[in-house]
Design an enzyme around this catalytic site. Structure first.
Site, PDB file in Angstrom:
ATOM      1  N   CYS A  54      -5.098  -1.928  -1.333  1.00 24.23           N
ATOM      2  CA  CYS A  54      -6.009  -3.020  -1.689  1.00 24.23           C
ATOM      3  C   CYS A  54      -7.104  -2.547  -2.643  1.00 24.23           C
ATOM      4  CB  CYS A  54      -6.608  -3.620  -0.431  1.00 24.23           C
ATOM      5  SG  CYS A  54      -5.362  -4.323   0.691  1.00 24.23           S
ATOM      6  N   ASP A  89      -4.770   2.020   5.169  1.00 24.92           N
ATOM      7  CA  ASP A  89      -6.006   2.511   5.766  1.00 24.92           C
ATOM      8  C   ASP A  89      -5.862   3.677   6.738  1.00 24.92           C
ATOM      9  OD1 ASP A  89      -6.781   0.335   4.364  1.00 24.92           O
ATOM     10  OD2 ASP A  89      -7.716  -0.720   6.022  1.00 24.92           O
ATOM     11  N   SER A 118     -13.202  -4.974   8.308  1.00 21.07           N
ATOM     12  CA  SER A 118     -12.435  -4.488   7.164  1.00 21.07           C
ATOM     13  C   SER A 118     -13.392  -4.006   6.090  1.00 21.07           C
ATOM     14  CB  SER A 118     -11.560  -5.619   6.617  1.00 21.07           C
ATOM     15  OG  SER A 118     -11.092  -5.314   5.323  1.00 21.07           O
ATOM     16  N   CYS A 157       0.817  -1.229   0.000  1.00 20.95           N
ATOM     17  CA  CYS A 157       0.000   0.000   0.000  1.00 20.95           C
ATOM     18  C   CYS A 157       0.841   1.265   0.000  1.00 20.95           C
ATOM     19  CB  CYS A 157      -0.931  -0.008   1.207  1.00 20.95           C
ATOM     20  SG  CYS A 157      -1.996  -1.461   1.317  1.00 20.95           S
ATOM     21  N   ASP A 208      -3.009  -3.373   7.531  1.00 21.16           N
ATOM     22  CA  ASP A 208      -4.130  -4.153   8.052  1.00 21.16           C
ATOM     23  C   ASP A 208      -4.164  -5.541   7.439  1.00 21.16           C
ATOM     24  OD1 ASP A 208      -4.596  -1.624   9.017  1.00 21.16           O
ATOM     25  OD2 ASP A 208      -6.757  -1.729   8.755  1.00 21.16           O
TER      26      ASP A 208
END
Length: 607
Positions: free
Chosen positions: A198, A127, A474, A53, A85
């Site tokens: 993601c 995130d 999530s 990410c 995550d």
């Protein structure tokens, strides 16, 4: 600030004979004489080598700094933390994820204040880096913006596109015997083909869209995918924009308004976005001293249709959305429907309406529906309340048609024990799986439950069971999953009193979450309940658990009414102050003096 004063803050750090020691040290870091005459722009980079990410943000930072230099500024890059995550999911490491949001915001704030930067750009990916970056900008309130590193490309497995969601669900398939070892390994190797966050409308892409709808990220630049050839140019342009914000004296407080936050909620609802957006937008609103409650999400989502056919419940991923016309196309649809405050300003200098008008819809695209043919007539988020969740909870309804569910509770006190039961096939159709003591204090850290929810889906149970938790989900979670239940079990909420076999009812249409246990039995259980023995913690998790108390503050929308604000930014009504039987609630002044901050004493629970 005037155009002739490009250093409204940094002059204190660098100008004058008495600042020679500071300049001497900055020279050793590469600054030259001409740089001391320029605007100092902080480049907060959330680069980390662990996970895709944020992996590419070092390279993107070079383009950003080139843009800053081209616009006449002197960039100074610094780093902060990031927790993946997807990597930590299902382990003790996941406890650190939400905690990292606070650390990210704190560290960016400290470096920026300490070095008196004139402006700031924050590069984000995974995130918690996104809301953490916005929270820091909100606190600092200096010209600045967010630049998202972009989404990962989908992988290819057995002739179709896949994301990390497919790998999590494959674990359940493998456990049930419907996927071989070789297939699982092949999928594992294919799902994440390179850098980027993601790929579905999971939390990272949801929060990236939030930033664009808020106006704090440049629409069209942030959403360029991570490995797209245009990303470097996007970084360069973002670097130039920071200096333009400074010249126009546009600060976050002028961009992140209540209207902008409601625009962001509408964007989340229309794209079936992550329930974590509720958590993060409440925290951002709290930083901006804007009144916001979970009821606002329910109100807005109830009138916004789901237009984007995105994973986890839909067919497409973020790179498909970009190719179809991007987030600007979603904004255009919502503006055409009269569902956004189109006059909200953005960091580009244009209004949201002007940004949306520039959308270029790809002919015959299927990602973003027309207004007269939505996926669902109402948005992807529903707030439930009831005797099992007096403070409320959140359920995502995008991607499934389960609105009502009734069944016996299967109660687990940790995610690990619940996952083990799923893995061993002990969850049956009709069960309501309850995972408790995973809230902000009980976890601590409010872990996400994707490992368990995905395993259920992989076993074909996704539409046959429901799952409740005081933890989080999530953005890749799908199915009837109810999270963020408050009060959490560690605080003695009703979820702590549940027992196996208790009948639970979820009524999406009525907006309720209830359990069918008579009052006398609840009273007996309440009298017998004891808090769980505190886990031996150390370091940041211990600090977080201790800090996760309640502080009484004034609701900025109603100075006469004290409210509780939980650590995560969740605004709780005064009625719940009474429900918690709290002493020492500060009495608010008759009028709030201009420029002063209301006191925030910590209430002492009655024995």
């Amino acid at each position: 600030m005037s155009d002739s004063s490009p250093k409204p803050r940094s002059h204190t750090l660098t100008d004058g004979a008495h600042r020679a020691p500071a300049r001497a040290m900055l020279r050793a870091s590469g600054l030259r004489d001409e740089d001391f005459k320029k605007t100092l722009v902080g480049v907060a980079n959330t680069w980390i080598e662990i996970g895709p990410c944020n992996y590419h943000l070092r390279e993107l930072a070079q383009h950003v700094k080139d843009g800053i230099r081209a616009a006449g500024g002197a960039p100074l890059e610094f780093n902060t933390v990031s927790i993946s995550d997807g990597i930590t999911m299902g382990t003790e490491g996941m406890r650190t994820s939400l905690v990292s949001r606070e650390v990210i915001a704190d560290s960016i704030e400290l470096v920026t204040r300490g070095n008196l930067f004139d402006a700031l750009i924050v590069l984000v990916g995974c995130d918690k880096t996104i809301p953490g970056g916005v929270m820091a900008l909100a606190r600092l309130n200096i010209p600045g913006l967010i630049l998202y590193g972009g989404s990962i490309a989908p992988g290819q497995f057995e002739g179709h596109s896949v994301t990390i969601q497919d790998v999590f669900e494959a674990v359940g398939k493998h456990a049930s015997g419907s996927m071989t070892d070789a297939q699982l390994k092949s999928l594992e190797g294919a799902a994440c083909p390179g850098a980027g966050a993601c790929g579905g409308q999971f939390t990272a892409n949801t929060m990236a869209l939030v930033c664009e709808f808020l106006g704090i990220a440049p629409m069209g630049l942030s959403s360029v995918p991570a490995t797209n050839a245009a990303k470097g140019n996007a970084g360069h342009r973002a670097g130039e924009l920071v200096l333009d914000l400074l010249r126009r004296d546009i600060t976050p407080s002028k961009i992140i308004t209540k209207a902008a936050i409601e625009n962001a909620i509408a964007g989340v609802a229309a794209t079936g976005g992550s329930t974590n957006a509720v958590l993060h937008l409440l925290a951002i609103a709290n930083e901006m001293k804007i009144s916001l409650s979970i009821d606002d999400f329910d109100r807005i989502s109830s009138r916004v249709p789901i237009l984007a056919d995105l994973k986890p419940g839909g067919r497409f991923v973020a790179t498909d959305l970009y190719a179809a016309g991007g987030t600007a196309l979603v904004a255009k649809r919502l503006i055409d429907a009269g569902l956004l405050r189109s006059d909200s300003i953005t960091v580009t200098g244009r209004t949201l309406a002007e940004e949306a008008a520039a959308a270029k819809e790809t002919p015959a695209q299927e990602v973003v529906r027309k207004l007269d043919a939505p996926l669902k007539p109402t948005g992807g988020l529903v707030i439930l309340k009831g005797n099992l969740a007096p403070e409320g909870c959140v359920v995502k309804v995008a991607g499934h048609n389960l609105q009502n569910f009734r069944g016996p509770a299967r109660v687990f006190d940790t995610e690990e024990t619940a996952f083990a039961a799923v893995e061993k096939g002990r969850i049956k159709a009709g069960d309501v799986v309850v995972i408790r003591y995973e809230g902000p204090k009980g976890g601590p850290g409010m872990r996400e439950m994707l490992a368990t929810t995905a395993a259920l889906y992989g076993q074909g149970m996704g539409e046959k069971v429901a799952l409740l938790t005081d933890g989080r989900f999530s953005g890749a979670t799908r199915g009837l999953m109810v999270g963020y239940i408050g009060p959490e079990a560690a605080r003695g909420g009703p979820i702590a009193l549940l027992r196996d076999g208790d009948v639970i009812r979820i009524d999406g249409a009525a907006g309720t979450l209830t359990w069918r246990v008579n009052d006398a039995e609840i009273t007996r259980r309440r009298a017998a309940w004891q808090p769980r023995s505190a886990e031996r913690l150390a370091g940041v998790l211990e600090k977080y658990a201790k800090a996760n108390g309640f502080a009484v503050v004034l609701d900025v929308s109603s100075p006469q009414s004290p409210v509780l604000i939980a650590n995560q930014g969740t605004i709780i009504t005064k009625e719940l102050v009474d429900a918690y039987n709290v002493e020492n609630v500060a009495t608010p002044p008759a009028t709030k003096p201009t420029g002063t901050k209301p006191p925030t004493p910590t209430p002492t629970p009655k024995k």
